[in-house]
Design a protein around this motif. Structure first.
Motif, PDB file in Angstrom:
ATOM      1  N   GLY A  12       0.808  -1.221   0.000  1.00 28.90           N
ATOM      2  CA  GLY A  12       0.000   0.000   0.000  1.00 28.90           C
ATOM      3  C   GLY A  12       0.833   1.258   0.000  1.00 28.90           C
ATOM      4  N   THR A  13       2.005   1.211   0.659  1.00 28.86           N
ATOM      5  CA  THR A  13       2.876   2.385   0.746  1.00 28.86           C
ATOM      6  C   THR A  13       4.322   1.974   0.474  1.00 28.86           C
ATOM      7  OG1 THR A  13       3.132   2.049   3.136  1.00 28.86           O
ATOM      8  CG2 THR A  13       1.404   3.570   2.414  1.00 28.86           C
ATOM      9  N   ALA A  15       8.322   3.610   0.638  1.00 31.01           N
ATOM     10  CA  ALA A  15       9.270   4.669   0.955  1.00 31.01           C
ATOM     11  C   ALA A  15      10.435   4.564  -0.016  1.00 31.01           C
ATOM     12  CB  ALA A  15       9.770   4.541   2.390  1.00 31.01           C
ATOM     13  N   GLU A  29       9.015   7.272   9.963  1.00 28.64           N
ATOM     14  CA  GLU A  29       8.045   7.209   8.868  1.00 28.64           C
ATOM     15  C   GLU A  29       8.530   6.274   7.764  1.00 28.64           C
ATOM     16  OE1 GLU A  29       5.078   8.590   8.725  1.00 28.64           O
ATOM     17  OE2 GLU A  29       5.278   9.527  10.687  1.00 28.64           O
ATOM     18  N   CYS A  33       6.525   2.203   6.339  1.00 27.71           N
ATOM     19  CA  CYS A  33       5.977   1.894   5.014  1.00 27.71           C
ATOM     20  C   CYS A  33       6.036   0.393   4.741  1.00 27.71           C
ATOM     21  CB  CYS A  33       6.736   2.663   3.938  1.00 27.71           C
ATOM     22  SG  CYS A  33       6.354   4.439   3.910  1.00 27.71           S
ATOM     23  N   ASP A  34       5.175  -0.058   3.846  1.00 32.63           N
ATOM     24  CA  ASP A  34       5.106  -1.487   3.530  1.00 32.63           C
ATOM     25  C   ASP A  34       6.374  -1.978   2.836  1.00 32.63           C
ATOM     26  OD1 ASP A  34       2.523  -1.652   4.563  1.00 32.63           O
ATOM     27  OD2 ASP A  34       1.609  -1.147   2.632  1.00 32.63           O
ATOM     28  N   VAL A 143      -0.523   2.494  -5.413  1.00 34.62           N
ATOM     29  CA  VAL A 143       0.399   2.510  -4.277  1.00 34.62           C
ATOM     30  C   VAL A 143       0.787   3.950  -3.959  1.00 34.62           C
ATOM     31  CG1 VAL A 143       2.693   1.845  -3.490  1.00 34.62           C
ATOM     32  CG2 VAL A 143       1.284   0.200  -4.724  1.00 34.62           C
ATOM     33  N   LYS A 144       0.789   4.295  -2.686  1.00 36.96           N
ATOM     34  CA  LYS A 144       1.181   5.637  -2.271  1.00 36.96           C
ATOM     35  C   LYS A 144       2.695   5.689  -2.118  1.00 36.96           C
ATOM     36  CE  LYS A 144      -1.244   8.490  -1.615  1.00 36.96           C
ATOM     37  NZ  LYS A 144      -1.720   9.564  -2.528  1.00 36.96           N
ATOM     38  N   ILE A 145       3.313   6.576  -2.903  1.00 39.43           N
ATOM     39  CA  ILE A 145       4.768   6.714  -2.907  1.00 39.43           C
ATOM     40  C   ILE A 145       5.172   7.852  -1.979  1.00 39.43           C
ATOM     41  CG2 ILE A 145       6.784   7.252  -4.322  1.00 39.43           C
ATOM     42  CD1 ILE A 145       5.255   6.102  -6.722  1.00 39.43           C
ATOM     43  N   HIS A 146       6.082   7.564  -1.058  1.00 37.02           N
ATOM     44  CA  HIS A 146       6.643   8.559  -0.155  1.00 37.02           C
ATOM     45  C   HIS A 146       8.120   8.751  -0.495  1.00 37.02           C
ATOM     46  CE1 HIS A 146       3.272   8.587   2.855  1.00 37.02           C
ATOM     47  NE2 HIS A 146       3.036   7.426   2.270  1.00 37.02           N
TER      48      HIS A 146
END
Length: 230
Positions: A12-13, A15, A29, A33-34, A143-146
Protein backbone atom coordinates in the motif's frame (compact mmCIF):
# COMPACT_ATOMS: atom_id res chain seq x y z
CA UNK A 1 -1.97 -3.43 -4.93
CA UNK A 2 0.23 -6.24 -6.27
CA UNK A 3 2.78 -6.10 -9.06
CA UNK A 4 5.25 -8.54 -10.53
CA UNK A 5 7.94 -6.37 -8.98
CA UNK A 6 6.52 -7.13 -5.54
CA UNK A 7 6.49 -10.88 -5.95
CA UNK A 8 2.80 -11.15 -5.12
CA UNK A 9 3.05 -9.04 -1.97
CA UNK A 10 0.28 -6.55 -1.30
CA UNK A 11 1.89 -3.13 -1.02
CA UNK A 12 0.00 0.00 0.00
CA UNK A 13 2.88 2.39 0.75
CA UNK A 14 6.45 2.61 -0.53
CA UNK A 15 9.27 4.67 0.96
CA UNK A 16 11.78 5.68 -1.71
CA UNK A 17 14.81 6.93 0.17
CA UNK A 18 17.31 9.03 -1.74
CA UNK A 19 20.84 9.70 -0.61
CA UNK A 20 20.14 13.28 0.45
CA UNK A 21 19.48 14.51 4.01
CA UNK A 22 16.67 12.92 6.04
CA UNK A 23 15.56 14.38 9.36
CA UNK A 24 15.32 12.52 12.65
CA UNK A 25 11.55 12.96 12.59
CA UNK A 26 11.21 11.24 9.22
CA UNK A 27 13.24 8.14 10.07
CA UNK A 28 10.33 6.32 11.79
CA UNK A 29 8.05 7.21 8.87
CA UNK A 30 10.38 5.36 6.53
CA UNK A 31 10.29 2.16 8.54
CA UNK A 32 6.47 2.25 8.77
CA UNK A 33 5.98 1.89 5.01
CA UNK A 34 5.11 -1.49 3.53
CA UNK A 35 8.22 -1.48 1.34
CA UNK A 36 11.45 0.52 1.71
CA UNK A 37 13.66 1.10 -1.34
CA UNK A 38 17.13 2.64 -1.18
CA UNK A 39 19.80 3.36 -3.78
CA UNK A 40 23.38 2.31 -4.50
CA UNK A 41 25.53 2.90 -1.39
CA UNK A 42 22.46 3.62 0.80
CA UNK A 43 24.57 5.73 3.20
CA UNK A 44 21.70 6.66 5.54
CA UNK A 45 20.60 3.10 6.36
CA UNK A 46 21.13 2.40 10.03
CA UNK A 47 20.58 6.04 10.92
CA UNK A 48 17.69 7.34 8.79
CA UNK A 49 15.60 4.24 9.33
CA UNK A 50 16.62 0.63 9.83
CA UNK A 51 14.82 -1.07 6.96
CA UNK A 52 15.72 -1.79 3.36
CA UNK A 53 13.55 -4.23 1.42
CA UNK A 54 14.98 -3.38 -2.00
CA UNK A 55 18.38 -1.98 -2.91
CA UNK A 56 18.39 -0.38 -6.36
CA UNK A 57 21.55 -0.04 -8.43
CA UNK A 58 21.93 2.27 -11.40
CA UNK A 59 23.67 -0.57 -13.21
CA UNK A 60 25.29 -3.86 -12.31
CA UNK A 61 28.54 -2.40 -11.05
CA UNK A 62 30.61 -5.39 -10.05
CA UNK A 63 32.75 -3.27 -7.72
CA UNK A 64 29.80 -1.97 -5.68
CA UNK A 65 30.05 -4.65 -2.99
CA UNK A 66 33.24 -3.12 -1.63
CA UNK A 67 31.80 0.42 -1.51
CA UNK A 68 28.26 -0.16 -0.34
CA UNK A 69 26.79 0.34 3.11
CA UNK A 70 27.36 -3.19 4.46
CA UNK A 71 24.12 -3.05 6.43
CA UNK A 72 22.20 -2.58 3.17
CA UNK A 73 23.87 -5.57 1.58
CA UNK A 74 23.18 -7.66 4.68
CA UNK A 75 19.56 -6.62 5.20
CA UNK A 76 18.21 -6.20 1.66
CA UNK A 77 16.54 -9.38 0.38
CA UNK A 78 16.39 -7.97 -3.16
CA UNK A 79 18.51 -5.85 -5.47
CA UNK A 80 16.93 -4.20 -8.51
CA UNK A 81 19.28 -3.27 -11.33
CA UNK A 82 18.20 -0.38 -13.55
CA UNK A 83 19.65 -2.04 -16.65
CA UNK A 84 19.59 -5.24 -18.70
CA UNK A 85 21.43 -8.33 -17.50
CA UNK A 86 23.50 -8.47 -20.70
CA UNK A 87 25.22 -5.22 -19.71
CA UNK A 88 26.74 -6.91 -16.69
CA UNK A 89 25.53 -9.06 -13.85
CA UNK A 90 25.75 -8.21 -10.18
CA UNK A 91 28.79 -9.74 -8.55
CA UNK A 92 29.00 -12.90 -6.49
CA UNK A 93 28.17 -11.29 -3.17
CA UNK A 94 25.01 -9.58 -4.43
CA UNK A 95 23.81 -12.69 -6.24
CA UNK A 96 23.99 -14.80 -3.08
CA UNK A 97 22.88 -12.32 -0.44
CA UNK A 98 20.19 -10.50 -2.44
CA UNK A 99 17.81 -11.75 -5.11
CA UNK A 100 18.71 -9.81 -8.30
CA UNK A 101 16.03 -8.47 -10.64
CA UNK A 102 17.07 -6.71 -13.86
CA UNK A 103 14.54 -4.01 -14.76
CA UNK A 104 15.74 -3.51 -18.32
CA UNK A 105 15.37 -0.24 -20.22
CA UNK A 106 11.66 0.20 -19.43
CA UNK A 107 11.93 2.39 -16.31
CA UNK A 108 14.42 4.77 -17.94
CA UNK A 109 12.30 5.03 -21.08
CA UNK A 110 9.19 5.77 -19.01
CA UNK A 111 11.08 8.43 -17.06
CA UNK A 112 12.30 10.04 -20.29
CA UNK A 113 8.72 10.22 -21.54
CA UNK A 114 7.67 12.08 -18.38
CA UNK A 115 10.72 14.36 -18.36
CA UNK A 116 10.33 15.39 -22.00
CA UNK A 117 7.92 18.12 -20.91
CA UNK A 118 10.67 19.65 -18.78
CA UNK A 119 13.67 18.64 -20.91
CA UNK A 120 12.46 19.15 -24.49
CA UNK A 121 15.85 18.36 -26.02
CA UNK A 122 15.88 14.95 -24.29
CA UNK A 123 19.59 15.28 -23.52
CA UNK A 124 19.76 13.86 -20.00
CA UNK A 125 19.98 10.40 -18.49
CA UNK A 126 17.20 9.84 -15.93
CA UNK A 127 18.37 9.05 -12.42
CA UNK A 128 17.51 5.75 -10.77
CA UNK A 129 15.10 7.71 -8.58
CA UNK A 130 13.22 9.14 -11.55
CA UNK A 131 13.27 5.74 -13.26
CA UNK A 132 11.69 3.85 -10.37
CA UNK A 133 9.11 6.58 -9.75
CA UNK A 134 8.05 6.36 -13.40
CA UNK A 135 7.93 2.57 -13.24
CA UNK A 136 5.83 2.48 -10.08
CA UNK A 137 3.41 5.12 -11.38
CA UNK A 138 2.86 2.84 -14.36
CA UNK A 139 2.70 -0.66 -12.84
CA UNK A 140 1.37 0.18 -9.36
CA UNK A 141 -0.62 3.44 -9.68
CA UNK A 142 -2.65 2.83 -6.52
CA UNK A 143 0.40 2.51 -4.28
CA UNK A 144 1.18 5.64 -2.27
CA UNK A 145 4.77 6.71 -2.91
CA UNK A 146 6.64 8.56 -0.15
CA UNK A 147 9.91 10.31 -1.07
CA UNK A 148 12.65 10.95 1.49
CA UNK A 149 16.10 12.42 0.98
CA UNK A 150 15.45 13.77 -2.52
CA UNK A 151 17.30 17.06 -3.07
CA UNK A 152 17.60 16.78 -6.88
CA UNK A 153 21.26 17.71 -6.71
CA UNK A 154 24.39 15.83 -7.62
CA UNK A 155 27.77 15.90 -9.28
CA UNK A 156 26.71 13.85 -12.29
CA UNK A 157 26.30 16.14 -15.29
CA UNK A 158 24.48 13.44 -17.26
CA UNK A 159 21.31 14.05 -15.21
CA UNK A 160 18.97 17.03 -15.64
CA UNK A 161 18.36 17.73 -11.97
CA UNK A 162 16.12 20.75 -12.62
CA UNK A 163 13.85 18.79 -14.97
CA UNK A 164 13.47 15.99 -12.43
CA UNK A 165 12.77 18.49 -9.65
CA UNK A 166 10.03 20.18 -11.70
CA UNK A 167 8.49 16.82 -12.55
CA UNK A 168 8.45 15.66 -8.92
CA UNK A 169 6.98 18.97 -7.79
CA UNK A 170 4.20 18.51 -10.35
CA UNK A 171 3.53 14.99 -9.06
CA UNK A 172 3.37 16.34 -5.51
CA UNK A 173 0.88 19.03 -6.53
CA UNK A 174 -1.25 16.41 -8.26
CA UNK A 175 -1.23 14.27 -5.11
CA UNK A 176 0.39 11.33 -6.89
CA UNK A 177 3.35 11.19 -4.50
CA UNK A 178 4.19 12.55 -1.05
CA UNK A 179 7.55 14.27 -0.56
CA UNK A 180 8.89 14.56 2.98
CA UNK A 181 11.02 17.63 3.67
CA UNK A 182 10.71 17.76 7.46
CA UNK A 183 13.28 20.14 8.97
CA UNK A 184 15.53 18.98 11.76
CA UNK A 185 18.90 17.40 12.46
CA UNK A 186 20.03 14.33 10.60
CA UNK A 187 19.82 11.08 12.58
CA UNK A 188 23.02 9.53 13.88
CA UNK A 189 23.95 5.90 14.40
CA UNK A 190 23.94 4.66 17.97
CA UNK A 191 27.07 3.10 19.43
CA UNK A 192 25.58 -0.35 18.84
CA UNK A 193 24.77 0.68 15.27
CA UNK A 194 28.35 1.81 14.68
CA UNK A 195 29.69 -1.49 16.01
CA UNK A 196 27.32 -3.48 13.79
CA UNK A 197 28.30 -1.35 10.79
CA UNK A 198 31.99 -2.03 11.39
CA UNK A 199 31.54 -5.77 11.83
CA UNK A 200 29.39 -6.06 8.71
CA UNK A 201 31.92 -4.01 6.77
CA UNK A 202 34.69 -6.44 7.70
CA UNK A 203 32.50 -9.43 6.86
CA UNK A 204 31.42 -8.18 3.42
CA UNK A 205 34.86 -6.97 2.42
CA UNK A 206 36.39 -10.30 3.40
CA UNK A 207 33.78 -12.29 1.45
CA UNK A 208 34.06 -10.01 -1.55
CA UNK A 209 37.85 -10.22 -1.65
CA UNK A 210 37.99 -13.94 -1.00
CA UNK A 211 35.63 -14.90 -3.80
CA UNK A 212 36.32 -12.24 -6.42
CA UNK A 213 40.07 -11.98 -5.90
CA UNK A 214 41.07 -15.50 -5.01
CA UNK A 215 38.45 -17.99 -6.09
CA UNK A 216 35.98 -17.83 -8.94
CA UNK A 217 36.21 -14.55 -10.82
CA UNK A 218 37.82 -14.48 -14.24
CA UNK A 219 40.56 -12.08 -15.27
CA UNK A 220 38.19 -9.54 -16.84
CA UNK A 221 36.03 -9.38 -13.71
CA UNK A 222 39.09 -8.96 -11.51
CA UNK A 223 40.26 -6.06 -13.63
CA UNK A 224 36.88 -4.36 -13.29
CA UNK A 225 36.80 -4.83 -9.54
CA UNK A 226 40.43 -4.40 -8.53
CA UNK A 227 41.96 -2.45 -11.41
CA UNK A 228 44.86 -3.18 -13.71
CA UNK A 229 46.56 -6.48 -13.09
CA UNK A 230 43.80 -7.82 -10.74
Amino acid sequence: MTSSLFGGRKIGTIAIVGNGPVSVADAPEIDRCDLVLRFNSAPALGAAGQRVDVLMLNRARVYMAKRINPLALHRAPEVWVNDIQENGEVDWLFARECKPTYLGFGPKDKARAHLKEYDPFDTSQPTSGASIIAELLDVAPEVKIHLFGFTHQGKQHTHDWNAEKEWVEQLVQEGRIIRHLTPGPKPQRSLAGKVEYGLRWLEKRAKHYLHNKLLHSGASTKRRIFGRGG
